[in-house]
Structures are given as structure tokens and as C-alpha cells.
Design a protein around this motif. Structure first.
Motif, PDB file in Angstrom:
ATOM      1  N   VAL A  34      -8.645  30.803 -15.890  1.00 26.75           N
ATOM      2  CA  VAL A  34      -8.830  32.785 -15.880  1.00 26.75           C
ATOM      3  C   VAL A  34      -7.334  33.238 -16.210  1.00 26.75           C
ATOM      4  CG1 VAL A  34      -9.292  34.452 -14.271  1.00 26.75           C
ATOM      5  CG2 VAL A  34     -10.440  32.207 -14.182  1.00 26.75           C
ATOM      6  N   ILE A  35      -7.568  34.147 -17.312  1.00 26.59           N
ATOM      7  CA  ILE A  35      -6.451  34.999 -17.621  1.00 26.59           C
ATOM      8  C   ILE A  35      -6.721  36.496 -17.201  1.00 26.59           C
ATOM      9  CG2 ILE A  35      -5.050  35.708 -19.450  1.00 26.59           C
ATOM     10  CD1 ILE A  35      -5.012  32.535 -19.668  1.00 26.59           C
ATOM     11  N   VAL A  43      -6.910  27.473 -11.901  1.00 23.03           N
ATOM     12  CA  VAL A  43      -5.691  27.982 -12.447  1.00 23.03           C
ATOM     13  C   VAL A  43      -5.911  29.419 -12.885  1.00 23.03           C
ATOM     14  CG1 VAL A  43      -3.889  27.510 -14.281  1.00 23.03           C
ATOM     15  CG2 VAL A  43      -4.872  25.729 -12.989  1.00 23.03           C
ATOM     16  N   VAL A  44      -4.917  30.018 -12.554  1.00 22.79           N
ATOM     17  CA  VAL A  44      -5.045  31.657 -12.728  1.00 22.79           C
ATOM     18  C   VAL A  44      -3.642  32.092 -13.438  1.00 22.79           C
ATOM     19  CG1 VAL A  44      -5.844  34.034 -12.233  1.00 22.79           C
ATOM     20  CG2 VAL A  44      -6.453  31.942 -10.653  1.00 22.79           C
ATOM     21  N   VAL A  45      -3.864  32.682 -14.642  1.00 21.04           N
ATOM     22  CA  VAL A  45      -2.414  33.230 -15.346  1.00 21.04           C
ATOM     23  C   VAL A  45      -2.662  34.766 -15.306  1.00 21.04           C
ATOM     24  CG1 VAL A  45      -1.124  33.234 -17.090  1.00 21.04           C
ATOM     25  CG2 VAL A  45      -2.563  31.136 -16.488  1.00 21.04           C
ATOM     26  N   GLY A  46      -1.425  35.325 -14.583  1.00 20.27           N
ATOM     27  CA  GLY A  46      -1.337  36.686 -14.594  1.00 20.27           C
ATOM     28  C   GLY A  46      -0.270  37.013 -15.763  1.00 20.27           C
ATOM     29  N   VAL A  47      -0.825  37.896 -16.928  1.00 14.23           N
ATOM     30  CA  VAL A  47       0.013  38.446 -17.791  1.00 14.23           C
ATOM     31  C   VAL A  47       0.534  39.762 -17.630  1.00 14.23           C
ATOM     32  CG1 VAL A  47       0.090  38.713 -20.576  1.00 14.23           C
ATOM     33  CG2 VAL A  47      -1.081  36.809 -19.434  1.00 14.23           C
ATOM     34  N   LEU A  48       1.712  39.892 -17.148  1.00 14.89           N
ATOM     35  CA  LEU A  48       2.104  41.107 -16.701  1.00 14.89           C
ATOM     36  C   LEU A  48       2.742  42.128 -17.551  1.00 14.89           C
ATOM     37  CD1 LEU A  48       4.045  39.602 -13.495  1.00 14.89           C
ATOM     38  CD2 LEU A  48       1.739  40.550 -13.562  1.00 14.89           C
ATOM     39  N   SER A  49       2.448  43.366 -17.548  1.00 12.57           N
ATOM     40  CA  SER A  49       3.112  44.266 -18.244  1.00 12.57           C
ATOM     41  C   SER A  49       4.664  44.469 -18.166  1.00 12.57           C
ATOM     42  CB  SER A  49       2.606  45.820 -18.270  1.00 12.57           C
ATOM     43  OG  SER A  49       2.278  46.208 -16.840  1.00 12.57           O
ATOM     44  N   SER A 105     -10.423  35.470 -20.117  1.00  5.70           N
ATOM     45  CA  SER A 105      -9.908  36.479 -19.913  1.00  5.70           C
ATOM     46  C   SER A 105     -10.843  37.518 -19.074  1.00  5.70           C
ATOM     47  CB  SER A 105      -9.009  37.151 -20.741  1.00  5.70           C
ATOM     48  OG  SER A 105      -8.062  36.366 -21.227  1.00  5.70           O
ATOM     49  N   VAL A 106     -10.433  37.985 -17.814  1.00  2.00           N
ATOM     50  CA  VAL A 106     -11.257  38.940 -17.005  1.00  2.00           C
ATOM     51  C   VAL A 106     -10.343  40.279 -16.933  1.00  2.00           C
ATOM     52  CG1 VAL A 106     -12.363  39.540 -14.935  1.00  2.00           C
ATOM     53  CG2 VAL A 106     -12.368  36.966 -15.916  1.00  2.00           C
ATOM     54  N   CYS A 107     -10.837  41.271 -17.519  1.00  2.00           N
ATOM     55  CA  CYS A 107     -10.224  42.714 -17.695  1.00  2.00           C
ATOM     56  C   CYS A 107     -10.630  43.560 -16.651  1.00  2.00           C
ATOM     57  CB  CYS A 107     -10.172  43.238 -18.863  1.00  2.00           C
ATOM     58  SG  CYS A 107      -9.575  42.088 -20.164  1.00  2.00           S
ATOM     59  N   GLY A 108     -10.319  44.566 -15.938  1.00  2.00           N
ATOM     60  CA  GLY A 108     -10.486  45.561 -15.184  1.00  2.00           C
ATOM     61  C   GLY A 108      -9.458  46.254 -14.621  1.00  2.00           C
ATOM     62  N   PRO A 109      -9.863  47.607 -13.825  1.00  2.00           N
ATOM     63  CA  PRO A 109      -8.792  48.435 -13.508  1.00  2.00           C
ATOM     64  C   PRO A 109      -8.187  48.059 -12.237  1.00  2.00           C
ATOM     65  CG  PRO A 109     -11.029  49.346 -13.138  1.00  2.00           C
ATOM     66  CD  PRO A 109     -11.272  47.975 -13.755  1.00  2.00           C
ATOM     67  N   ARG A 110      -6.973  48.462 -11.921  1.00  2.00           N
ATOM     68  CA  ARG A 110      -6.202  48.218 -10.908  1.00  2.00           C
ATOM     69  C   ARG A 110      -6.767  49.023  -9.716  1.00  2.00           C
ATOM     70  NH1 ARG A 110       0.160  48.260 -10.734  1.00  2.00           N
ATOM     71  NH2 ARG A 110       0.303  48.158 -13.009  1.00  2.00           N
ATOM     72  N   GLU A 111      -7.632  50.024  -9.774  1.00  2.00           N
ATOM     73  CA  GLU A 111      -8.215  50.803  -8.629  1.00  2.00           C
ATOM     74  C   GLU A 111      -9.644  50.485  -9.284  1.00  2.00           C
ATOM     75  OE1 GLU A 111      -6.675  54.642  -8.019  1.00  2.00           O
ATOM     76  OE2 GLU A 111      -4.646  53.821  -7.748  1.00  2.00           O
TER      77      GLU A 111
END
Lengths: 157, 157, 157, 157
Positions: free
Chosen positions: C35-36, C57-63, C6-12
């Protein structure tokens, strides 16, 4: 800690369902049970009003992320922000689940309660489920009125 | 509906954090606020005990799917079964968030509260955050004692 | 089953953060890792674009509860409808967590990952945390560039 | 982004349900759809195996917080840690929901899909629901075989 009973039902309900839910809430509060519900209108508002009339504690577990649409008779409103995933929380919180009336959301709560399988699940009217052979899958208790619903929970034997 | 204040903090805490949390709970209940917490030990147990000592309503929003590990002073225990995702619910339920002490779980609640951005977030001690330039990102209020924490929420001006 | 990171980081994000996230995604996909990410813009879009450039393969776990705001480079978009509670899911899915840049939402993911405590957590820049004595609470790994971030996960030793 | 179809069904299933689920997965992958399922055994394993046989992408949205019990044919396993609340996520992710067989967990997914109301819901066998007058509440589509199930989704007209 007090006994906790979750009461589920549709946002739009008949007058008879309102009466059943109100009376269920009143009786539960009279027994000292904390009432858990979905926190909005219809059956949810009726059970909150009934429990409130007897001085009980009522918790609304809301699908929304804020309390703006919460009913007026809740002691506590928990805006989960989980959408309909919150139905699982209503079920997890209960020593018994009482279902009044039917809708798809209500059925999801009934099904989640039966899937959990740890506590009595009592229906007052509402939708019925049959398996592929046309038989009820078993396990749901059916009550004719709120007093019988409380009795079928087995919590006050 | 009553004001709702969430109080967050670690399961293992210092004596000073226990005292701060207990006093915060006592003061909140005295103002008529419903207290929301994580429902287990440490700061969570202290704030519940404090609120209970003043006759307040305390809700424990549990990470587990059952109530077996819930603290003794809760009015209601909601076993969400969500694991640490329940931290977002504790934050969503609040008109103000008060953080006592520090841990990774506690920091996640502080961060979620700041991410939500709608209500005052007050820290009583605990961990600090700095950005890449070594500056606090701003917005968190800091109180020296529980009375100041309540004042900084702005809920009783 | 493939390794999941999982790779985390800000929208901006800054240009440098974009480059770091893109390169991290490219390297992860090159190693065969799924990649999540959070599925929206900024660092999330950069890591998705980087992974996509290497056929990963990239998975977007959306709010959100629907996919309307999902980024264009996702293989799968999972609209959880959980709001920021979904941050816990991004963390639970990972054999390692890499954090690029800082924001309150990002910090909540870092904190949830450290609270979970089962897998390596690597920061590429971003916010820092100190306890009451001004010391980092320990456990977070710090990388100077994406290649070092992958190395610090220990997944390809 | 690819079309996403969720396939729901019980962990313990009949041979006929296994065959239906496998064929449904195979056909969906052949159309380029991403398949979403619960990620464990029975119908979930069958649809994953079928989709995998056609080179498709299959995502298992797990109730547990880790991947230890995930099925072998998943491209990605997302351990939500939400318990049965994850059923709402399976439903939210879908452009259409196909239900194979019946159980209380499966029924909760069917009900949540109908409650959401935005996409076609197709049943291949399984439990039936009737309202208080003994009539189906309407809206669920019924297919005799996997090819008809895909046709009834309307996604490939």
C-alpha cells in the motif's frame, strides 16, 4: 529559441569567484544566451548581476517553494519547492554548464551535468574529483577565465 | 521583480479556448507580467503566442527532460524532466493562476493551485468540481473573458 | 514483485471515510498488495493502520523533506522534499489508485492518475468532476464500499 | 519506525564493489534497518540482494516513471519519474548514507548527502573530492569494509 547556459556555484564565494561569475554572465548575455542559475546569493547573484548588466534574461531556479529569498537581478524566479532536487533542473535546462567555485551543492550540479552527459561542462576553478586510482574521471573541461569558459562550451564556434 | 502569472490549459483546445488564451497572454504581457505555462501546444502555445505578440517574457516549464517538443514562442524553456510533477512548479511560480479550458492535466494544476491556497485562481470556462453534496467546494473565481480574468486576479487594482 | 496500490485521501476526513480507508488497507494487505499513501493523517493514517493490522507493507511518500510528521503505522517513510509535486509519485507507483473522500490535494492526485491513464482509478465517495456540458469526463470508476473498490481495480480477477 | 539507510553506487560495478554492497545490505537488514537504494543494477542490485538474503525490507527509488527496469529483489519499487532528481530523495530518506564505488551519478548522491548535512555519510572506496588547495573538503567518513561502514554510521552505538 535562444541558447541557454547554466552557471552553477556556491552561495558563499570568494571575490575572485564573484568576478568570474559576473564576467561570465556579462559575456553570456552579450552573446544572446539565456542564463540559468540557482537564484540566490554568491556565484548565483554574481552571474545574474553580470547578465543583467548586459540586458540579458536570467532565470533563477529556486530550491524553495516561494520567491522570498530570490536575488534582485533575476528576470524570472521559479520557486520549484523541490529542495536540492532542483539542481537536476538547472542541469537539464542547459546547452552548456559552467561551474564557478566549489561546494557540496555545486559539486552535485557538476556531477549531475556529467551524469547527463549531453552537453559541455566547464569548470572555472573549484573542486576536483579523482577516481580510486587518483586520476580525474575525465570529461570536465577546465578554463582559466570566463572568455575561455565560453570558448570551451563550443556554442559560438 | 516582475509579477508572474501562470496560465494553464489543455494541449488540445477549442478555437474559443485558443482565442481566450492568446488574449490572456497578450493582456498579461501588456501589463508587464511574466507569463508561465506548460510550454507545449494548445492553450500553452496560445498564451505564449499572445504574450510574445506584446513583447512579453514567457517561460515554458516542460514535463520532458529536453526542449525538443517545446513551443516556438517561449523566451525560456525549462525541461524539468519531472513528468506531470512539474505541474506543481507551474503553480508555485505564480502570483495568480488562470485556467483556460479543461483536461485531467489542467484539473491537476487547478487542484494544486487551490491546495497551495496562497494566490487567486481564476477559471475561464473548463471543468467544474462539486463535493459530495453537489456543491462547488468554493474559492475558484470564474471569469467570462480574459479582461475579467485579469481583473479577478486583483494584481492590478 | 508485489502488486502496489496507492490510496489517496484528505488529511482531515469523516468517520465514514476513516472506516472506508482502514478497511481498504486491511483488504489490500490481505491480498498481499503493498500500500502506497501520502504518509500523514486522516485517510492516509487510516489506510496505513488498516494495512498494518493485516501485517502489510505500507509506504508513506511524504511531501516534507524529513520524517518528523510521518504517521506511526508506516513500514517505510520516504520524505521526498518535493511538496505537492510528490502527488505525482504516489500515482506513478500504483497498479491501481483508490481515492477515498475529497479535498483539493486529493483531487490533484485523482487528476494526475487520470492524466497518466495507465491504471484503474476507483473513487469511494469524494468530489465529482463535470466538463463544460455538465457531464463527467469519464473513466473514473465508482465503488460503494472497499470490497467493491478492490474488485473494480481488476487486479485480482 | 525502523531506521532507514540509503546505499548508493554505480549501475556498473566491480566484483569487489558487488561483494561490499551485498554484505552491507545483509548487515543492515540483520540490524532491522530498511534499505533504500536506486533500484537498478550493479551496486543497487547487490545491496538489494544482500538485504533480501536476510529478510529485510528494500525500497528502490527509481528514476523512471514505471517499474519495468526495477531489480528483482526489491520489496517496493517507487518509480518517481523524476530522472536524476530522484537522487535527492534517496538522500532525504536516510538516517545514514553509505556510498559504495564511484560514478558521476553516485558522486551526485554523495554531494547531495553532504549538502544536506544532517546524517553520517560513509564511503566504501569510490571517488575522492579535493578542494582548490588539493585538500578533501571534510566530513565524509571512510570505511575499509561493510562492518566498519555500519559502525561509522553511529546508528547502533
Amino acid at each position: 529559441m535562444a541558447v541557454q547556459v547554466s552557471v552553477c556555484g556556491p552561495r558563499e564565494c570568494t571575490e575572485r569567484e564573484w568576478d568570474h561569475a559576473y564576467e561570465t554572465g556579462r559575456l553570456l548575455a552579450g552573446r544572446g544566451a539565456v542564463v540559468i542559475c540557482g537564484g540566490y546569493g554568491g556565484v548565483m547573484a554574481a552571474v545574474a548581476a553580470g547578465a543583467g548588466s548586459a540586458g540579458g534574461v536570467v532565470v533563477g531556479v529556486l530550491s524553495a517553494a516561494d520567491r522570498s529569498a530570490a536575488g534582485p537581478d533575476l528576470t524570472v524566479a521559479l520557486p520549484t519547492g523541490l529542495g536540492q532536487a532542483r539542481n537536476a533542473l538547472i542541469v537539464n535546462a542547459a546547452d552548456a554548464v559552467i561551474v564557478v567555485g566549489g561546494s557540496w551543492g555545486t559539486l552535485s550540479e557538476l556531477a549531475l551535468a556529467m551524469r547527463r552527459g549531453r552537453v559541455p561542462v566547464v569548470q572555472l576553478g573549484g573542486w576536483r574529483v579523482v577516481d580510486e586510482e587518483g586520476r580525474p574521471p575525465g570529461g570536465v573541461l577546465h578554463a582559466a577565465d570566463p572568455a575561455e569558459a565560453l570558448r570551451l562550451t563550443g556554442l559560438w564556434e
